[in-house]
Design an enzyme around this catalytic site. Structure first.
Site, PDB file in Angstrom:
ATOM      1  N   ALA A 127     -24.153  -0.213  39.181  1.00 26.57           N
ATOM      2  CA  ALA A 127     -23.797   0.378  40.471  1.00 26.57           C
ATOM      3  C   ALA A 127     -23.697   1.886  40.373  1.00 26.57           C
ATOM      4  O   ALA A 127     -23.644   2.459  39.281  1.00 26.57           O
ATOM      5  CB  ALA A 127     -22.457  -0.193  40.945  1.00 26.57           C
ATOM      6  N   ASP A 275     -12.434  -2.299  28.526  1.00 28.88           N
ATOM      7  CA  ASP A 275     -13.441  -1.235  28.494  1.00 28.88           C
ATOM      8  C   ASP A 275     -12.793   0.122  28.749  1.00 28.88           C
ATOM      9  O   ASP A 275     -13.194   0.860  29.643  1.00 28.88           O
ATOM     10  CB  ASP A 275     -14.512  -1.531  29.551  1.00 28.88           C
ATOM     11  CG  ASP A 275     -15.814  -0.786  29.283  1.00 28.88           C
ATOM     12  OD1 ASP A 275     -15.993  -0.286  28.158  1.00 28.88           O
ATOM     13  OD2 ASP A 275     -16.655  -0.713  30.193  1.00 28.88           O
TER      14      ASP A 275
END
Length: 428
Positions: A127, A275
């Site tokens: 994205a 992450d």
């Protein structure tokens, strides 16, 4: 839907790119082997493989990033190379952005927003992120999925699963959980397309971390979210260089807050953002820690959360044998030739040696690397559900050490461990 024709065409393309990229590296690798330097030959091939993944596209980059965490089954040198993979992708063109908005909202100019700036503020393989303004005046960030990315990922992951089935039959990989590792990796990669789940992840993190001082997670705008677009509170003035300009005292607070947030996820809630690289972790001039992008998050079972907390508690007081037994208990099984007793002895020694190190000299990365090497050497398979949360610690260590070289990871963990092990029981 993934068709046989599409799989054949994509596999042919991958084979051609792979051969063109890897074959030229074989002669110099063979020369290094002939000279007796097998380690250099392996490093050359691993480096070449890593650049090949970048050429093959975003699915392979993300797969490489996830596989690079599996030091319990992959060679450490290969994991070192895979760890440098970066999700560098050109932003969408204005035409692609308009198409993505139309796919998400049915219009290139959605009525849900008063204004959208079509210049991306961030770009990834899945994205791009844009700044917008709601009719009520609130500034928001739009995480807009790239058109066609789901079909590309589905095709590539289907090929990886098929390849894993073939590789699992090779004699050299007997006893290695190839299919399980690849299946877990595919789930982690494809899960990053699920924006509804990511929105829920952000809500959970925001609620869970509200008790950690100076830590902030953007709120989700449910009224504007769609399956192909995640809309959240816009966090202004995020700059990766902010911490460098702050005083030593503020930098130490940044480090303590960031680590406390990770510990709270791991030991108290069991819901972990996996992450936490510098692109998803920011520090503000108001001395706050901002956590972004919760697409890669996992929920530990209650048993694994407790085992994880017990491992760190025992590590913090130097009880090596207990730590070693927890690793075996939390694993997914043993190789047929596993040597559990030797693993227990070596693992206990690692914990006891690490416990005696000064805070500045203790390294989570070095500790985990040696632990995974022991697991691989003596046939103790780690649970994937624990590998990914552990990754959150390894990813953040470099950032935290830069902020505060003297931070005592084990000492800082103790009060959070106490809440995780005893506070929840009291609450129950």
């Amino acid at each position: 839907m993934v068709t046989t024709r599409a799989l054949l065409a994509r596999s042919t393309r991958i084979g051609a790119v792979g051969a063109a990229h890897l074959l030229p590296a074989l002669p110099p690798a063979l020369v290094k082997v002939a000279r007796g330097d097998r380690a250099a030959a392996r490093r050359l091939l691993y480096r070449r493989l890593t650049t090949l993944l970048m050429r093959l596209g975003p699915t392979f980059v993300k797969a490489g990033q996830v596989l690079g965490t599996r030091r319990d089954v992959l060679p450490a040198a290969l994991c070192d190379e895979l760890s440098v993979l970066q999700d560098r992708v050109d932003p969408m063109t204005p035409e692609q952005t308009s198409r993505a908005l139309a796919e998400a909202y049915g219009s290139e100019t959605p009525a849900e927003f008063a204004e959208i700036d079509l210049t991306p503020v961030a770009s990834g393989s899945v994205a791009c992120v844009y700044r917008g303004r709601m009719p009520d005046g609130a500034e928001v960030a739009l995480k807009l999925r790239r058109p066609g990315i789901e079909s590309t990922m589905a095709l590539d992951l289907a090929l990886m699963r098929r390849g894993a089935r073939v590789m699992a039959r090779l004699p050299m990989l007997r006893g290695v959980p190839v299919r399980e590792v690849v299946e877990n990796m595919c789930g982690a990669v494809f899960g990053q397309l699920d924006f509804a789940r990511e929105a829920e992840n952000l809500r959970r993190l925001k609620e869970n971390l509200a008790v950690v001082p100076r830590v902030r997670v953007p709120g989700v705008r449910d009224d504007a979210c769609r399956p192909r677009c995640l809309v959240m509170e816009f966090m202004p003035d995020l700059d990766v260089d902010v911490a460098r300009s702050m005083s030593a005292a503020v930098r130490k607070r940044f480090a303590a807050s960031a680590m406390t947030a990770i510990y709270h996820m791991l030991f108290v809630d069991g819901f972990v953002h996996c992450d936490m690289h510098p692109g998803n972790l920011y520090f503000t001039r108001g001395a706050q820690v901002v956590v972004l992008d919760a697409g890669f998050s996992v929920q530990l079972t209650e048993e694994l959360r407790r085992l994880f907390a017990e491992f760190f508690m025992n590590m913090s007081i130097g009880r090596g044998r207990h730590c070693a037994e927890i690793v075996v208990r939390s694993g997914t099984g043993l190789r047929p030739d596993a040597d559990v007793e030797t693993f227990l002895v070596k693992m206990a020694d690692l914990v006891e040696r690490s416990h005696g190190l000064p805070a500045r000299e203790f390294s989570l990365i070095a500790f985990a690397a040696e632990m995974f090497d022991l697991q691989r050497r003596y046939g103790v398979h780690a649970a994937p559900e624990l590998i990914f949360p552990l990754l959150s610690l390894l990813v953040i260590e470099g950032t935290v050490r830069e902020l505060d070289p003297d931070l005592d990871f084990q000492e800082l963990a103790k009060p959070v461990l106490m809440r995780g092990l005893f506070g929840r029981r009291a609450a129950a």
